[in-house]
Design an enzyme around this catalytic site. Structure first.
Site, short mmCIF file in Angstrom:
data_model
loop_
_atom_site.label_atom_id
_atom_site.label_comp_id
_atom_site.label_asym_id
_atom_site.label_seq_id
_atom_site.Cartn_x
_atom_site.Cartn_y
_atom_site.Cartn_z
N CYS A 2 0.81 -1.03 0.13
CA CYS A 2 0.16 -0.06 -0.03
C CYS A 2 0.88 1.03 0.15
O CYS A 2 1.93 0.98 -0.01
CB CYS A 2 -1.02 0.09 1.38
SG CYS A 2 -1.87 -1.44 1.59
N ARG A 27 1.18 1.80 -6.08
CA ARG A 27 1.57 0.78 -5.04
C ARG A 27 0.23 0.05 -4.62
O ARG A 27 0.41 -0.88 -4.07
CB ARG A 27 2.00 1.17 -3.69
CG ARG A 27 3.21 2.26 -3.98
CD ARG A 27 3.82 2.76 -2.57
NE ARG A 27 4.18 1.74 -1.79
CZ ARG A 27 5.24 1.37 -1.43
NH1 ARG A 27 6.24 1.58 -2.05
NH2 ARG A 27 5.79 0.49 -0.81
N TRP A 75 -3.79 -1.90 -1.43
CA TRP A 75 -3.77 -3.00 -2.26
C TRP A 75 -4.21 -4.18 -1.20
O TRP A 75 -3.17 -4.27 -0.44
CB TRP A 75 -2.39 -3.14 -2.72
CG TRP A 75 -2.24 -4.46 -3.99
CD1 TRP A 75 -2.73 -4.27 -5.13
CD2 TRP A 75 -1.83 -5.62 -3.71
NE1 TRP A 75 -2.49 -5.55 -5.65
CE2 TRP A 75 -1.92 -6.46 -4.85
CE3 TRP A 75 -1.27 -6.24 -2.52
CZ2 TRP A 75 -1.48 -7.56 -4.97
CZ3 TRP A 75 -0.94 -7.69 -2.49
CH2 TRP A 75 -0.75 -8.32 -3.82
N ASN A 99 1.28 -0.03 5.99
CA ASN A 99 2.02 -0.59 4.68
C ASN A 99 2.57 -1.91 5.38
O ASN A 99 3.61 -1.70 5.95
CB ASN A 99 2.36 -0.04 3.75
CG ASN A 99 3.39 -0.80 2.57
OD1 ASN A 99 2.54 -1.68 2.23
ND2 ASN A 99 4.56 -0.79 2.48
N GLY A 100 2.06 -3.10 4.97
CA GLY A 100 2.91 -4.44 5.34
C GLY A 100 1.78 -5.34 5.81
O GLY A 100 0.69 -5.47 5.50
N GLU A 480 9.77 -10.76 -21.84
CA GLU A 480 9.39 -9.50 -21.15
C GLU A 480 8.45 -9.11 -22.21
O GLU A 480 7.62 -8.05 -21.78
CB GLU A 480 10.82 -8.74 -21.35
CG GLU A 480 10.61 -7.41 -20.91
CD GLU A 480 10.01 -7.03 -19.63
OE1 GLU A 480 9.83 -7.81 -18.90
OE2 GLU A 480 9.45 -5.74 -19.20
N LYS A 484 4.70 -7.77 -20.62
CA LYS A 484 4.24 -6.33 -20.83
C LYS A 484 2.66 -6.44 -21.25
O LYS A 484 1.87 -5.84 -20.99
CB LYS A 484 4.98 -5.60 -21.88
CG LYS A 484 6.36 -5.06 -21.46
CD LYS A 484 6.24 -3.95 -20.17
CE LYS A 484 6.25 -4.52 -19.04
NZ LYS A 484 7.57 -4.87 -18.23
N GLU A 487 0.39 -7.67 -18.68
CA GLU A 487 0.09 -6.62 -17.57
C GLU A 487 -0.70 -5.65 -18.03
O GLU A 487 -1.76 -5.17 -17.26
CB GLU A 487 1.48 -6.25 -17.22
CG GLU A 487 2.29 -6.93 -16.49
CD GLU A 487 3.67 -6.24 -16.08
OE1 GLU A 487 3.85 -6.19 -14.78
OE2 GLU A 487 4.41 -5.63 -16.78
N HIS A 503 7.65 -29.11 -28.80
CA HIS A 503 7.48 -30.08 -27.83
C HIS A 503 6.29 -29.63 -26.83
O HIS A 503 6.11 -30.17 -25.85
CB HIS A 503 8.75 -29.95 -26.99
CG HIS A 503 10.22 -30.26 -27.24
ND1 HIS A 503 10.19 -31.73 -27.73
CD2 HIS A 503 11.15 -29.57 -27.91
CE1 HIS A 503 11.59 -31.71 -28.24
NE2 HIS A 503 11.89 -30.38 -28.28
N LYS A 602 3.05 -1.68 -7.83
CA LYS A 602 4.36 -1.65 -8.60
C LYS A 602 5.61 -2.46 -7.90
O LYS A 602 6.38 -2.85 -8.62
CB LYS A 602 4.67 -0.08 -8.55
CG LYS A 602 5.97 0.52 -8.98
CD LYS A 602 5.94 0.85 -10.31
CE LYS A 602 7.32 0.88 -10.98
NZ LYS A 602 7.44 0.27 -12.47
O1 M6R Z 1 10.85 -3.32 -8.03
P1 M6R Z 1 11.39 -4.60 -8.76
O2 M6R Z 1 12.17 -4.50 -9.98
O3 M6R Z 1 11.89 -5.70 -7.78
O4 M6R Z 1 10.03 -5.52 -9.04
C1 M6R Z 1 10.10 -6.56 -9.55
C2 M6R Z 1 8.69 -7.13 -10.19
O5 M6R Z 1 7.56 -6.81 -9.21
C3 M6R Z 1 8.53 -6.07 -11.49
O6 M6R Z 1 9.36 -6.09 -12.49
C4 M6R Z 1 6.97 -6.51 -12.22
O7 M6R Z 1 7.15 -7.72 -12.71
C5 M6R Z 1 6.60 -5.40 -12.90
N1 M6R Z 1 5.25 -5.00 -12.97
C6 M6R Z 1 6.94 -5.58 -14.41
O8 M6R Z 1 6.28 -4.87 -15.28
#
Ligand code: M6R
Length: 607
Positions: A2, A27, A75, A99-100, A480, A484, A487, A503, A602
């Site tokens: 959060c 967040r 969150w 947060n936690g 990657e 993207k 996401e 396979h 994030k």
């Molecule tokens: O802050 P970080 O690079 O440690 O975060 C790792 C992942 O949570 C982050 O890369 C996540 O996969 C992103 N949403 C990718 O776009």
């Protein structure tokens, strides 16, 4: 995961808090709330929804004013997103944002219930104000009650705490990020720096078990035993404008377009072309000649950077690198030892699994090196050494510029290592430096073709599934690319090593499945051409990305996008850019919440 903010000073707190909270929405954004202290009364507003909904809720409400306050964007972990589970949480006159995760909250809740405390939410957080009130009732003062409460909590927390009776704001932290912003006669707290950049550039980074008390324009910091301690004030050089959209529709788009500049920023000061060396002056690296093994560990996009880093080290230096996903690494028996280097990669530096992996490595005697973007983050502070990517604040939840700067930095680290181990001479380093210096311009040529990628996005936006294929160093690139797309557009995309398709995933191929293939004219070219034939034979809808203007499969592709050429280890930095834009444009056309995709946050500061 959060976002929390707090303010105490002479100004009206509500706008300050809402502004800062909006910058923390990445967040978490399922519910939000605010508490304002005004002449010994605390008024609270909470909503299910986003910070803008909270803003509407409090606009014109004369009760929601004050010169001290806390706010929260959530969150959900414990308890569904709803008004009653939104923070701040209150018991008697004590109000808390958190947060936690409090792991022992059920046990604490039972004890408190037996003492007559009544709970109104399903959250773990709500036990915190109740515990504080319990200690106040036992006769402790406010600060000692907070400290006594912290000693009872198991888990992680960044906390902002206020009380009606006294004009004092308390912040405390353990395993969740929290910074204090310092300005003239006023203090701010926030989960990260960008939230406060338009208010101050002076920050204190709290350490675990710190308790900060802000009262009468003064700040005192105590440890968990109540002993006064000092923490330095750092001046950061990020600006408020860096955390704004600057005319772009979304942060993601702005951040994609920033890549040429931030990659250059990451190189500056480290590459010494005339001398043929790469130096990390800010970093005391251990004697690399003594390192017996290199590990690279991270999560999500940063993990993809690890996979590419492995290819860089192995293809150029012939040094083996072991890679792992942090959440796997921490729970197996990773055979990492003394005289080995554990490289942790993280944009935020707050990813719980990556921090735990770093701690595990340290425990086992390895040298821990973090590659991080966020200044003052836990990973940056607690690793043995940190090399910063200079991407600036990354606000879009989907990582873009953080990723390409991580790759640039890994390439520099590879060159530095090569020189130290006498595996590369100055001429070879110079040649490689020459290649990486051309990268920003090459990425710019792709960005200039954003309208072409938007047209492609229009063609492909209605498909429900995608298969991404690549080989060698470009397998992580397609991973990657697929991540993207998933996401930000919520379209299912699966990435496979091209040679592995036969396979299993080949069974999926028909004219309804777009197959995105990244096929450069390198050593993998011929083999990938055969894999493409396998796709074409089964009427797969081929979308080809290549740096080879004469690619023999281009005539068979439904669409081909050409990318600039570079040396093998640098290919991913360039070839990921069209994937980022392709995903962005599809999401934008579909009208999803590009910067804050559903269910994501994030930085994942919980397990
Ligand atoms: O802050 P970080 O690079 O440690 O975060 C790792 C992942 O949570 C982050 O890369 C996540 O996969 C992103 N949403 C990718 O776009």
């Amino acid at each position: 995961m959060c976002g929390i903010v707090g303010y105490t000073g002479k100004k009206e707190a509500s706008n300050i808090l809402i502004d800062a909270l909006k910058k923390l929405e990445y967040r978490g954004y399922d519910s939000a709330g605010i508490a304002l202290w005004n002449n010994g009364k605390i008024n609270i507003a909470r909503i299910k929804g986003k910070v803008n909904d909270l803003k509407k809720e409090i606009t014109g409400n004369g009760n929601l004013k004050g010169s001290m306050g806390l706010a929260h964007t959530r969150w959900a972990t414990h308890g569904v997103p709803s008004e009653r589970n939104a923070h701040p949480h209150r018991a008697a006159d004590v109000v808390v944002v958190h947060n936690g995760i409090i792991e022992n909250y059920l046990e604490l809740k039972e004890k408190l219930k037996k003492k007559g405390h009544r709970f109104l939410s399903d959250t773990d957080t709500e036990v915190i104000p109740h515990l504080i009130v319990n200690h106040i009732r036992e006769g402790l003062n406010f600060i000692d009650s907070v400290i006594a409460t912290l000693k009872e909590l198991k888990g992680s927390y960044a906390l902002g705490i206020i009380r009606e009776k006294k004009r004092v704001m308390i912040a405390a932290k353990k395993e969740s990020p929290l910074v204090i912003g310092v300005a003239d006669g006023e203090y701010f707290i926030a989960s990260d720096i960008p939230a406060l950049l338009d208010k101050t550039n002076r920050f204190i980074f709290l350490e675990d078990d710190d308790v900060a008390v802000m009262q009468d324009g003064k700040l005192s910091i105590f440890n968990i035993d109540g002993k006064k301690i000092e923490r330095p004030v750092h001046t950061v050089h990020w600006t408020g404008a860096m955390a704004e959209k600057g005319g772009y529709k979304h942060f993601m788009l702005k951040e994609i377009f920033e890549q040429p500049r931030v990659i250059s920023d990451t190189l500056i000061g480290r590459i010494k072309e005339e001398k043929g060396v790469v130096e990390f002056e800010e970093l005391k690296l251990p004697d690399i000649t003594k390192m017996k093994k290199i590990w690279m560990v991270a999560c999500g996009t940063s993990y993809h950077a690890c996979l590419i880093g492995k290819h860089m080290f192995e293809s150029i230096l012939s040094i083996p690198v072991e890679t792992d996903i942090a959440s796997e690494f921490r729970y197996r028996n990773p055979l990492v030892r003394k005289d080995e280097m554990l490289i942790l990669i993280s944009q935020s530096g707050e990813t719980a699994d990556t921090i735990a992996a770093m701690k595990e490595g340290k425990k086992r005697g390895a040298y821990t090196l973090s590659i991080c973007n966020a200044l003052g983050s836990t990973l940056a502070r607690e690793s043995d050494g940190t090399a910063f990517t200079h991407a600036g604040p990354e606000i879009g939840v989907a990582s873009t510029k953080a990723f390409t700067t991580q790759l640039a930095l890994l390439f520099l680290l590879m060159l530095h290592t090569g020189k130290k181990l006498n595996l590369l001479n100055s001429d070879e380093i110079r040649k490689n430096i020459g290649e990486i210096k051309k990268i920003p311009h090459k990425i710019q040529t792709i960005l200039d073709m954003s309208p072409t990628l938007e047209d492609l996005a229009r063609t492909y936006m209605k498909f429900k599934n995608f298969l991404y294929l690549g080989r060698g160093i470009n397998y992580p690139t397609v991973k990657e690319g697929a991540l993207k797309l998933k996401e930000v557009s919520y379209i299912h995309a699966e990435a496979y090593p091209a040679g592995e398709m036969k396979h299993g995933p080949i069974a999926l191929i028909d004219e309804h499945l777009p197959v995105v293939v990244l096929s450069p004219g390198d050593q993998t070219y011929k083999k990938t051409c055969s894999n493409i034939e396998e796709v074409i034979t089964r009427q797969g809808n081929l979308l080809l990305f290549t740096d080879n203007p004469d690619h023999e499969m281009a005539p068979k592709a439904k669409n081909t996008f050409f990318i600039p050429e570079t040396i093998y280890p640098l290919q991913p930095i360039i070839s990921v850019a069209p994937f980022q834009l392709f995903a962005y444009h599809i999401a934008n056309l579909l009208g999803t919440d590009v910067d804050q995709p559903r269910n994501l946050a994030k930085s994942v500061t919980v397990e």
